[in-house]
Design a protein around this motif. Structure first.
Motif, PDB file in Angstrom:
ATOM      1  N   ALA A 135     -66.753 -55.207 -78.977  1.00 46.48           N
ATOM      2  CA  ALA A 135     -67.880 -54.525 -79.778  1.00 46.48           C
ATOM      3  C   ALA A 135     -68.962 -54.767 -78.533  1.00 46.48           C
ATOM      4  CB  ALA A 135     -68.436 -55.164 -81.319  1.00 46.48           C
ATOM      5  N   ALA A 136     -68.674 -56.633 -78.167  1.00 47.21           N
ATOM      6  CA  ALA A 136     -70.069 -57.076 -76.864  1.00 47.21           C
ATOM      7  C   ALA A 136     -70.250 -55.859 -76.271  1.00 47.21           C
ATOM      8  CB  ALA A 136     -69.511 -58.335 -76.972  1.00 47.21           C
ATOM      9  N   ALA A 137     -68.883 -55.855 -75.328  1.00 44.15           N
ATOM     10  CA  ALA A 137     -69.097 -55.270 -74.087  1.00 44.15           C
ATOM     11  C   ALA A 137     -69.658 -54.093 -74.467  1.00 44.15           C
ATOM     12  CB  ALA A 137     -67.416 -54.939 -73.681  1.00 44.15           C
ATOM     13  N   LEU A 138     -69.809 -53.699 -75.278  1.00 40.25           N
ATOM     14  CA  LEU A 138     -70.613 -52.300 -76.223  1.00 40.25           C
ATOM     15  C   LEU A 138     -71.861 -52.403 -76.125  1.00 40.25           C
ATOM     16  CD1 LEU A 138     -67.346 -50.250 -77.771  1.00 40.25           C
ATOM     17  CD2 LEU A 138     -67.911 -49.777 -75.490  1.00 40.25           C
ATOM     18  N   GLY A 139     -72.694 -53.616 -76.447  1.00 39.61           N
ATOM     19  CA  GLY A 139     -73.243 -53.820 -76.459  1.00 39.61           C
ATOM     20  C   GLY A 139     -74.004 -54.225 -78.210  1.00 39.61           C
ATOM     21  N   VAL A 140     -72.845 -54.348 -78.823  1.00 42.52           N
ATOM     22  CA  VAL A 140     -73.220 -54.126 -80.252  1.00 42.52           C
ATOM     23  C   VAL A 140     -73.225 -55.574 -80.800  1.00 42.52           C
ATOM     24  CG1 VAL A 140     -72.041 -54.929 -82.235  1.00 42.52           C
ATOM     25  CG2 VAL A 140     -70.989 -52.461 -80.953  1.00 42.52           C
ATOM     26  N   THR A 141     -73.801 -56.693 -81.348  1.00 42.56           N
ATOM     27  CA  THR A 141     -74.390 -57.656 -81.463  1.00 42.56           C
ATOM     28  C   THR A 141     -72.967 -58.020 -82.407  1.00 42.56           C
ATOM     29  OG1 THR A 141     -77.345 -57.753 -81.113  1.00 42.56           O
ATOM     30  CG2 THR A 141     -76.046 -59.774 -82.765  1.00 42.56           C
ATOM     31  N   VAL A 142     -72.327 -59.607 -82.311  1.00 41.81           N
ATOM     32  CA  VAL A 142     -71.898 -59.775 -82.699  1.00 41.81           C
ATOM     33  C   VAL A 142     -72.167 -60.991 -83.639  1.00 41.81           C
ATOM     34  CG1 VAL A 142     -69.414 -58.708 -81.702  1.00 41.81           C
ATOM     35  CG2 VAL A 142     -70.602 -60.822 -80.591  1.00 41.81           C
ATOM     36  N   ALA A 191     -66.993 -41.469 -73.626  1.00 49.58           N
ATOM     37  CA  ALA A 191     -66.098 -42.903 -73.463  1.00 49.58           C
ATOM     38  C   ALA A 191     -66.248 -43.558 -72.136  1.00 49.58           C
ATOM     39  CB  ALA A 191     -64.755 -41.814 -73.167  1.00 49.58           C
ATOM     40  N   PRO A 192     -66.419 -44.938 -72.328  1.00 48.39           N
ATOM     41  CA  PRO A 192     -66.944 -46.171 -71.864  1.00 48.39           C
ATOM     42  C   PRO A 192     -65.525 -45.740 -70.564  1.00 48.39           C
ATOM     43  CG  PRO A 192     -66.291 -46.745 -73.876  1.00 48.39           C
ATOM     44  CD  PRO A 192     -66.239 -45.316 -74.301  1.00 48.39           C
ATOM     45  N   THR A 193     -66.461 -45.928 -69.675  1.00 45.33           N
ATOM     46  CA  THR A 193     -64.767 -46.620 -68.579  1.00 45.33           C
ATOM     47  C   THR A 193     -64.697 -47.376 -67.250  1.00 45.33           C
ATOM     48  OG1 THR A 193     -66.972 -46.034 -66.372  1.00 45.33           O
ATOM     49  CG2 THR A 193     -66.274 -44.344 -66.699  1.00 45.33           C
ATOM     50  N   GLY A 194     -64.137 -48.098 -66.369  1.00 44.62           N
ATOM     51  CA  GLY A 194     -63.905 -49.731 -66.280  1.00 44.62           C
ATOM     52  C   GLY A 194     -62.816 -50.463 -67.656  1.00 44.62           C
ATOM     53  N   THR A 195     -62.690 -51.330 -67.030  1.00 46.23           N
ATOM     54  CA  THR A 195     -61.802 -51.843 -68.276  1.00 46.23           C
ATOM     55  C   THR A 195     -62.820 -53.381 -69.176  1.00 46.23           C
ATOM     56  OG1 THR A 195     -61.191 -53.677 -66.381  1.00 46.23           O
ATOM     57  CG2 THR A 195     -59.906 -51.844 -66.624  1.00 46.23           C
ATOM     58  N   ILE A 196     -62.045 -53.538 -69.665  1.00 49.10           N
ATOM     59  CA  ILE A 196     -61.639 -55.195 -70.963  1.00 49.10           C
ATOM     60  C   ILE A 196     -60.661 -55.582 -70.718  1.00 49.10           C
ATOM     61  CG2 ILE A 196     -61.643 -53.704 -72.577  1.00 49.10           C
ATOM     62  CD1 ILE A 196     -64.024 -54.908 -73.845  1.00 49.10           C
ATOM     63  N   ALA A 197     -60.621 -57.091 -70.974  1.00 47.31           N
ATOM     64  CA  ALA A 197     -60.323 -58.137 -71.087  1.00 47.31           C
ATOM     65  C   ALA A 197     -59.559 -58.280 -72.987  1.00 47.31           C
ATOM     66  CB  ALA A 197     -60.362 -59.602 -70.294  1.00 47.31           C
ATOM     67  N   VAL A 198     -58.929 -57.187 -73.291  1.00 43.91           N
ATOM     68  CA  VAL A 198     -57.914 -58.007 -74.129  1.00 43.91           C
ATOM     69  C   VAL A 198     -56.561 -57.787 -74.516  1.00 43.91           C
ATOM     70  CG1 VAL A 198     -58.533 -57.256 -76.838  1.00 43.91           C
ATOM     71  CG2 VAL A 198     -59.758 -56.061 -75.471  1.00 43.91           C
ATOM     72  N   TRP A 200     -55.056 -58.918 -71.596  1.00 47.26           N
ATOM     73  CA  TRP A 200     -55.277 -57.960 -70.076  1.00 47.26           C
ATOM     74  C   TRP A 200     -56.085 -56.895 -70.311  1.00 47.26           C
ATOM     75  CZ3 TRP A 200     -50.689 -57.629 -73.094  1.00 47.26           C
ATOM     76  CH2 TRP A 200     -50.173 -56.769 -74.205  1.00 47.26           C
ATOM     77  N   ASP A 201     -56.363 -57.224 -69.121  1.00 46.78           N
ATOM     78  CA  ASP A 201     -57.744 -55.744 -68.611  1.00 46.78           C
ATOM     79  C   ASP A 201     -56.843 -54.663 -69.553  1.00 46.78           C
ATOM     80  OD1 ASP A 201     -58.968 -57.612 -68.415  1.00 46.78           O
ATOM     81  OD2 ASP A 201     -58.899 -57.300 -65.414  1.00 46.78           O
ATOM     82  N   MET A 202     -57.646 -53.623 -69.610  1.00 46.46           N
ATOM     83  CA  MET A 202     -57.331 -52.256 -70.332  1.00 46.46           C
ATOM     84  C   MET A 202     -58.391 -51.402 -70.022  1.00 46.46           C
ATOM     85  SD  MET A 202     -55.313 -52.771 -73.854  1.00 46.46           S
ATOM     86  CE  MET A 202     -54.380 -53.972 -73.728  1.00 46.46           C
ATOM     87  N   PRO A 203     -58.182 -50.389 -69.955  1.00 46.26           N
ATOM     88  CA  PRO A 203     -59.730 -49.073 -70.376  1.00 46.26           C
ATOM     89  C   PRO A 203     -59.797 -49.256 -71.430  1.00 46.26           C
ATOM     90  CG  PRO A 203     -57.399 -47.652 -69.100  1.00 46.26           C
ATOM     91  CD  PRO A 203     -56.714 -49.621 -69.244  1.00 46.26           C
ATOM     92  N   VAL A 204     -60.881 -49.438 -71.952  1.00 49.17           N
ATOM     93  CA  VAL A 204     -61.672 -49.299 -73.276  1.00 49.17           C
ATOM     94  C   VAL A 204     -61.059 -48.234 -74.541  1.00 49.17           C
ATOM     95  CG1 VAL A 204     -63.442 -48.788 -74.987  1.00 49.17           C
ATOM     96  CG2 VAL A 204     -63.992 -50.056 -72.390  1.00 49.17           C
ATOM     97  N   PRO A 205     -60.690 -46.853 -74.088  1.00 50.58           N
ATOM     98  CA  PRO A 205     -59.568 -46.484 -74.768  1.00 50.58           C
ATOM     99  C   PRO A 205     -58.322 -47.318 -75.277  1.00 50.58           C
ATOM    100  CG  PRO A 205     -60.565 -44.370 -73.212  1.00 50.58           C
ATOM    101  CD  PRO A 205     -60.618 -46.155 -72.461  1.00 50.58           C
ATOM    102  N   ASP A 206     -57.621 -47.469 -73.941  1.00 47.09           N
ATOM    103  CA  ASP A 206     -56.338 -48.035 -74.608  1.00 47.09           C
ATOM    104  C   ASP A 206     -56.639 -49.688 -75.195  1.00 47.09           C
ATOM    105  OD1 ASP A 206     -54.966 -46.450 -72.367  1.00 47.09           O
ATOM    106  OD2 ASP A 206     -53.767 -47.886 -71.492  1.00 47.09           O
ATOM    107  N   ALA A 207     -57.612 -49.598 -74.897  1.00 47.66           N
ATOM    108  CA  ALA A 207     -58.630 -51.230 -76.111  1.00 47.66           C
ATOM    109  C   ALA A 207     -58.544 -51.244 -77.533  1.00 47.66           C
ATOM    110  CB  ALA A 207     -59.209 -51.793 -75.295  1.00 47.66           C
ATOM    111  N   LEU A 208     -59.116 -49.910 -77.130  1.00 46.59           N
ATOM    112  CA  LEU A 208     -59.155 -49.245 -79.135  1.00 46.59           C
ATOM    113  C   LEU A 208     -57.553 -48.907 -79.733  1.00 46.59           C
ATOM    114  CD1 LEU A 208     -61.685 -49.150 -80.600  1.00 46.59           C
ATOM    115  CD2 LEU A 208     -61.608 -49.725 -78.550  1.00 46.59           C
ATOM    116  N   VAL A 209     -56.504 -48.219 -79.034  1.00 44.68           N
ATOM    117  CA  VAL A 209     -55.812 -48.261 -79.761  1.00 44.68           C
ATOM    118  C   VAL A 209     -54.736 -49.265 -79.728  1.00 44.68           C
ATOM    119  CG1 VAL A 209     -53.444 -47.332 -78.815  1.00 44.68           C
ATOM    120  CG2 VAL A 209     -55.091 -45.319 -78.647  1.00 44.68           C
ATOM    121  N   ALA A 210     -54.883 -50.464 -78.633  1.00 46.48           N
ATOM    122  CA  ALA A 210     -54.333 -51.792 -79.065  1.00 46.48           C
ATOM    123  C   ALA A 210     -54.862 -52.251 -79.841  1.00 46.48           C
ATOM    124  CB  ALA A 210     -54.673 -53.032 -77.654  1.00 46.48           C
TER     125      ALA A 210
END
Length: 344
Positions: A135-142, A191-198, A200-210
Motif C-alpha cells: 500500500a505504501a509503495a502505491l502511495g497509500v497512507t498507512v 498495472a504497476p511495473t517494477g518489483t516490491i519486497a514482500v 522477497w522482490d516480486m512484481p506487484v501483480p505477483d505480490a498481490l497474489v501472494a
C-alpha cells in the motif's frame, strides 16, 4: 457463470429464500449455490433462524419482515473491494476474511490462531503489516507510518505493537480500510511495473497474489480456532496462487533436494483451478522455460487445494493423497521442501 457471478446473484435472494418467498427458478439457484458455498449457507441459516424466531406462533411477525430480511442479506456481507482483474483474488480474500471476523467478542479475538503465540487480533495485525508494504509503495497512507527500510518482519513488529494498543475492532477497521485503499490505488492507473519486497522482490501483480494466498491461509487458521466455516478460493483465483507457488518453489528446493542441478518435476494439480507445470528444481535462468519435449525426473499428482495448504505449511507431505512416478525420492524431497516457502 463464475462463482463470483453466483455470489452476486444469490446474496440478494437469501432473505427471500429464508422466508420461502423465492420464485421456483430462484429457489433452485439458491439451493444449488448453498451446496457449494459455506459462507452463503451460514448466512442463509442465520436468516432462517431469525425468521423462525420472529415469525413464531408465540408472537406476531413484525411489519414488513420480508422486506427487512431481503435488505439485510446483502447488507451483512460487505462486497469485495473494487480491484482490477489481476488483483481480484486478493480483494475476494479480504471480503471473505472480513465476513469471518464479523461479530467476534473479546474471547474470540484473543484465541491463539497461529505460530503458537499469535492471537486472532495479532494475526490480523500481521496481515495488515505486510499489506502495508504494498500500500505504501502505491502511495497509500498507512497507519502507523512506514519507517524507511521496513521489511515484513520489522513492519510486523511495529504494527503488532500499534494494534495491541487499540481494540480489535479498531484494528479490523484499519486493516479493511487499508485493503480498500490499496485496491483503489490499483484501479487508478495501469498495472504497476517494477518489483516490491514482500518477503522477497516480486512484481506487484505477483505480490498481490501472494497477499491473497496468505490471507486465505490465515483465514483458515482463524476459522479453525473459532470453529467457523471457511471456503477455498474460487478456481479462477486458486490457479494463480498455485502458479505463483510453483514459480517460486525452486528457491526452496535448490538447497533441499539431493543433486538438484538439471532436474525437473512435473506437477499435476487436480480439481477446479488445477493444471500441469514442469518445474525446475533449481531457479531457472531469467526468461527460460523448459522445452515441451522435456522428460521430467519425477511426476507428482495432488489436489490443488491440498498442495496450496502444503506450500502454506498447513499440511505435511505425508498428509497429502499424492501420486509420484519416476524418481520417487526426488518427488518426496521436493514435496518436503515446499513448506519452506511459508514464513511468519
Amino acid at each position: 457463470m463464475t462463482g463470483t457471478d453466483r455470489h452476486e446473484i444469490v446474496a440478494p435472494l437469501l432473505g427471500a429464500w429464508a422466508l420461502d418467498a423465492c420464485p421456483p427458478g430462484d429457489d433452485g439457484l439458491v439451493r444449488e449455490h448453498l451446496d457449494h458455498c459455506d459462507i452463503c449457507a451460514g448466512e442463509a441459516r442465520t436468516l432462517r433462524e431469525t425468521a423462525a424466531e420472529l415469525g413464531g406462533t408465540h408472537r406476531r411477525p413484525p411489519a414488513r419482515l420480508a422486506a427487512r430480511l431481503r435488505s439485510a442479506a446483502p447488507a451483512r456481507r460487505r462486497p469485495a473491494p473494487a480491484a482490477p482483474g489481476w488483483a481480484q483474488p486478493y480483494a475476494a480474500q479480504v471480503a471473505a476474511l472480513d465476513l469471518l471476523l464479523t461479530g467476534l467478542d473479546d474471547d474470540h479475538w484473543g484465541r491463539i490462531a497461529a505460530y503458537g503465540e499469535w492471537s486472532v487480533h495479532d494475526l490480523l495485525a500481521h496481515l495488515t503489516a505486510t499489506d502495508s508494504l504494498i500500500a505504501a509503495a502505491l502511495g497509500v497512507t498507512v497507519e502507523p507510518p512506514l519507517a524507511p527500510g521496513s521489511d515484513p518482519e520489522s513492519r510486523t513488529r511495529e504494527v503488532l505493537n500499534f494494534a495491541r494498543s487499540r481494540t480489535a475492532e479498531q484494528a479490523r477497521r484499519t486493516w479493511r480500510a487499508q485493503a480498500e485503499a490499496l485496491c483503489g490505488a490499483l484501479l487508478a492507473g495501469p498495472a504497476p511495473t517494477g518489483t516490491i519486497a514482500v518477503g522477497w522482490d516480486m512484481p506487484v501483480p505477483d505480490a498481490l497474489v501472494a497477499r491473497a494466498f496468505e490471507t486465505w491461509i490465515h483465514s483458515e487458521d482463524i476459522g479453525g480456532v473459532l470453529a467457523r466455516p471457511t471456503v477455498a478460493p474460487l478456481p479462477e483465483h486458486l490457479n494463480p496462487m498455485a502458479d505463483l507457488a510453483v514459480r517460486t518453489l525452486p528457491l526452496a528446493t535448490a538447497t533441499r533436494v539431493t543433486a538438484p542441478e538439471g532436474r525437473h518435476v512435473r506437477l499435476n494439480l487436480t480439481g477446479p483451478g488445477g493444471g500441469t507445470w514442469t518445474v525446475p528444481v533449481t531457479p531457472p535462468a531469467p526468461g527460460s522455460t523448459p522445452p515441451a519435449s522435456l522428460v521430467p525426473d519425477a511426476e507428482v499428482t495432488a489436489d490443488i487445494v491440498e498442495f496450496c495448504r502444503l506450500v502454506g505449511d498447513r499440511r505435511r507431505p505425508d498428509q497429502l493423497s499424492v501420486s509420484i512416478t519416476g524418481d520417487t525420492r526426488l518427488g518426496l524431497e521436493w514435496l518436503a521442501a515446499a513448506p519452506a516457502l511459508a514464513v511468519p
